[in-house]
Write an enzyme that holds these catalytic residues in place. Structure first.
Site, mmCIF file in Angstrom:
data_model
loop_
_atom_site.group_PDB
_atom_site.id
_atom_site.type_symbol
_atom_site.label_atom_id
_atom_site.label_comp_id
_atom_site.label_asym_id
_atom_site.label_seq_id
_atom_site.Cartn_x
_atom_site.Cartn_y
_atom_site.Cartn_z
ATOM 1 N N GLU A 157 0.832 -1.225 0.000
ATOM 2 C CA GLU A 157 0.000 0.000 0.000
ATOM 3 C C GLU A 157 0.861 1.267 0.000
ATOM 4 O OE1 GLU A 157 -3.793 0.191 1.815
ATOM 5 O OE2 GLU A 157 -4.204 -1.913 1.449
HETATM 6 N N1 CAA Z 1 -6.012 12.213 -2.872
HETATM 7 C C1 CAA Z 1 -6.565 12.915 -3.880
HETATM 8 N N2 CAA Z 1 -5.854 13.350 -4.938
HETATM 9 C C2 CAA Z 1 -4.538 13.055 -4.964
HETATM 10 C C3 CAA Z 1 -3.897 12.318 -3.943
HETATM 11 C C4 CAA Z 1 -4.702 11.898 -2.859
HETATM 12 N N3 CAA Z 1 -4.188 11.190 -1.859
HETATM 13 N N4 CAA Z 1 -2.588 12.190 -4.247
HETATM 14 C C5 CAA Z 1 -2.395 12.817 -5.410
HETATM 15 N N5 CAA Z 1 -3.581 13.346 -5.836
HETATM 16 C C6 CAA Z 1 -3.823 14.126 -7.046
HETATM 17 C C7 CAA Z 1 -2.905 15.344 -7.094
HETATM 18 O O1 CAA Z 1 -3.453 16.432 -6.418
HETATM 19 C C8 CAA Z 1 -2.802 15.602 -8.582
HETATM 20 O O2 CAA Z 1 -3.984 16.222 -9.016
HETATM 21 P P1 CAA Z 1 -3.928 17.397 -10.116
HETATM 22 O O3 CAA Z 1 -3.137 16.830 -11.272
HETATM 23 O O4 CAA Z 1 -5.354 17.675 -10.418
HETATM 24 O O5 CAA Z 1 -3.189 18.534 -9.459
HETATM 25 C C9 CAA Z 1 -2.828 14.184 -9.172
HETATM 26 O O6 CAA Z 1 -3.479 13.345 -8.192
HETATM 27 C C10 CAA Z 1 -1.454 13.625 -9.458
HETATM 28 O O7 CAA Z 1 -0.726 13.680 -8.247
HETATM 29 P P2 CAA Z 1 0.860 13.600 -8.204
HETATM 30 O O8 CAA Z 1 1.427 14.569 -9.199
HETATM 31 O O9 CAA Z 1 1.270 13.718 -6.780
HETATM 32 O O10 CAA Z 1 1.096 12.120 -8.775
HETATM 33 P P3 CAA Z 1 2.408 11.242 -8.870
HETATM 34 O O11 CAA Z 1 2.372 10.518 -10.143
HETATM 35 O O12 CAA Z 1 3.610 12.040 -8.546
HETATM 36 O O13 CAA Z 1 2.171 10.115 -7.756
HETATM 37 C C11 CAA Z 1 2.120 9.129 -5.563
HETATM 38 C C12 CAA Z 1 1.821 10.350 -6.454
HETATM 39 C C13 CAA Z 1 1.717 9.563 -4.162
HETATM 40 C C14 CAA Z 1 3.552 8.727 -5.594
HETATM 41 C C15 CAA Z 1 1.227 7.940 -5.993
HETATM 42 O O14 CAA Z 1 1.573 7.475 -7.276
HETATM 43 C C16 CAA Z 1 1.316 6.783 -5.023
HETATM 44 O O15 CAA Z 1 0.649 6.777 -3.975
HETATM 45 N N6 CAA Z 1 2.118 5.724 -5.357
HETATM 46 C C17 CAA Z 1 2.177 4.526 -4.536
HETATM 47 C C18 CAA Z 1 1.226 3.522 -5.076
HETATM 48 C C19 CAA Z 1 0.850 2.497 -4.071
HETATM 49 O O16 CAA Z 1 0.602 2.796 -2.903
HETATM 50 N N7 CAA Z 1 0.733 1.247 -4.524
HETATM 51 C C20 CAA Z 1 0.295 0.172 -3.701
HETATM 52 C C21 CAA Z 1 -0.806 -0.553 -4.405
HETATM 53 S S1 CAA Z 1 -1.931 -1.492 -3.482
HETATM 54 C C22 CAA Z 1 -1.113 -2.692 -2.674
HETATM 55 O O17 CAA Z 1 -0.130 -2.436 -2.071
HETATM 56 C C23 CAA Z 1 -1.551 -4.114 -2.677
HETATM 57 C C24 CAA Z 1 -2.897 -4.415 -2.273
HETATM 58 O O18 CAA Z 1 -3.439 -5.425 -2.665
HETATM 59 C C25 CAA Z 1 -3.608 -3.531 -1.366
#
Ligand code: CAA
Length: 379
Positions: free
Chosen positions: A363
């Site tokens: 996550e």
């Molecule tokens: N809530 C709402 N909007 C959000 C947000 C949030 N938490 N985080 C980002 N956004 C929005 C931003 O405001 C932005 O919006 P605008 O373009 O309109 O301004 C847009 O989304 C893009 O945001 P970023 O530029 O910050 O995006 P990024 O590409 O740099 O990525 C990141 C951000 C936080 C790194 C995200 O990609 C991330 O969380 N990555 C990790 C993924 C992850 O957790 N994977 C695990 C998968 S699930 C798992 O583990 C297994 C399972 O089975 C559960």
């Protein structure tokens, strides 16, 4: 031990989870860990108890409890097995965007398949080339009349082999990056949708982790959750909701390791006295307690913020990161306190130590959590 006040409802849920853990999980979980097998019967019992529905609205068949109550329940379940706890918590992660942004028809599907029939759900974001960079998803969803055709692969999907519903993030317009992603509600049994490789993991072995294959899977346009092009935001909402759960699971895991260590150091005699008499051991225990308790406070705080409808992205990342780092440290120290025995499968802390590692990765890696926190400071 550090002290907390729990509401009557929370005390009841902790007692329920403890009883379930002691009766259904503890006697058999080592075998499932050894075989790397999903404890389907145990999870089905938990589903009948409604452990997948804790903090979802009663009007749609959920238990209507608070997120804090859900977190204390997952914390208690994780003392018994994190794989079992996460079967339910990850179901919550997957359905959270549907219950918030889905149509009434989609909520009704969740009500029937997950709450009434007692099913699991999967959150399908990760791909071979899209781990931390979730915006880089390559699974496609191409519009064809009033349908979408999905093609691609998802990997490391929790519950994937057993789930009835799947929240799938796919690219509807690759030219738009993360703004070209869309979330779809896919049901088990959809034509062309299959379960691929099952992972053989280091720890967290009772959790089902699989690849999912989408080969021309046809879904209705009514399966779009939260609007076309909003898939990235749906995924972020799911993770915002899920990270406190993971923090709670990590707190439970760390607490169990501490309890095992306390019991052991009082029994283990060296140099003619229990090793608990050594100040070096006592300070290790105190540090373990302080780390878990600090993490617990952060997790409870973010859960309370969710219950109050406050923004929680940064607090969620802080809580997830601190709690899972604490669990890893505490489980490592528990092995150290057990000495050579701690490394052996006959003793409980070896499994806890293996289980702890995944929570610094799943996550969102703890590097990603730090990135979220740093960006909030620098923007
Ligand atoms: N809530 C709402 N909007 C959000 C947000 C949030 N938490 N985080 C980002 N956004 C929005 C931003 O405001 C932005 O919006 P605008 O373009 O309109 O301004 C847009 O989304 C893009 O945001 P970023 O530029 O910050 O995006 P990024 O590409 O740099 O990525 C990141 C951000 C936080 C790194 C995200 O990609 C991330 O969380 N990555 C990790 C993924 C992850 O957790 N994977 C695990 C998968 S699930 C798992 O583990 C297994 C399972 O089975 C559960």
């Amino acid at each position: 031990m550090a002290f907390h006040v729990y509401t009557e409802e929370q005390q009841d849920m902790i007692a329920l989870a403890k009883q379930f853990g002691e009766q259904a999980v503890d006697p058999v979980i080592a075998e499932y860990d050894e075989k790397g097998e999903f404890p389907e019967e145990i999870v089905n019992t938990g589903l009948e108890m409604g452990l997948q529905s804790l903090d979802f609205p009663e009007e749609w068949g959920g238990a209507g409890l608070s997120t804090k109550t859900a977190c204390v329940t997952f914390e208690e379940l994780a003392k018994h097995d994190t794989g079992v706890a996460c079967a339910f918590s990850v179901t919550g992660t997957a359905i959270a965007p549907i219950m918030k942004y889905g149509t009434d028809a989609q909520k009704a599907v969740v009500q029937k398949k997950i709450f009434e029939e007692g099913g699991l759900a999967s959150f399908c974001l990760t791909e071979p080339g899209a781990g931390s960079d979730s915006g880089a998803s390559r699974t496609t969803a191409v519009k064809d009349g009033d349908k979408y055709i999905l093609n691609g692969n998802k990997i490391f999907i929790t519950n994937g082999g057993y789930a009835k519903l799947f929240l799938v993030i796919a690219a509807t317009d690759k030219s738009k990056g993360n703004k070209g992603l869309t979330a779809f509600l896919v049901e088990k049994g959809a034509k062309g949708f299959s379960v691929g490789k099952e992972e053989n993991k280091c720890g967290f072995r009772s959790s089902n982790t699989v690849e999912l294959v989408f080969d021309n899977v046809e879904v209705s346009e009514d399966a779009v959750v939260g609007g076309v092009g909003n898939g990235f935001k749906m995924a972020m909402y799911a993770l915002d909701h899920g990270r406190p759960y993971i923090g709670a699971v990590a707190v439970g895991l760390g607490q169990r390791a501490l309890e095992e260590a306390v019991k052991y150091v009082k029994e283990r005699q060296q140099f003619g006295r229990p090793i608990a008499d050594n100040q070096g051991v006592q300070w290790m225990l105190a540090d373990m307690e302080m780390q878990i308790e600090s993490a617990r406070c952060l997790v409870y705080h973010v859960a309370e913020l969710i219950d109050e409808g406050q923004p929680i992205t940064v607090n969620g990342s802080i809580a997830k990161c601190m709690a899972t780092d604490a669990a890893m440290k505490v489980c490592t120290d528990a092995v150290q306190l057990f000495g050579g025995y701690g490394y052996m499968k006959e003793y409980p802390v070896e499994k806890l130590f293996r289980d702890a590692k995944i929570f610094q990765i799943v996550e969102g890696t703890n590097q990603i959590q730090r990135m979220v926190v740093a960006r909030s400071l620098l923007k």
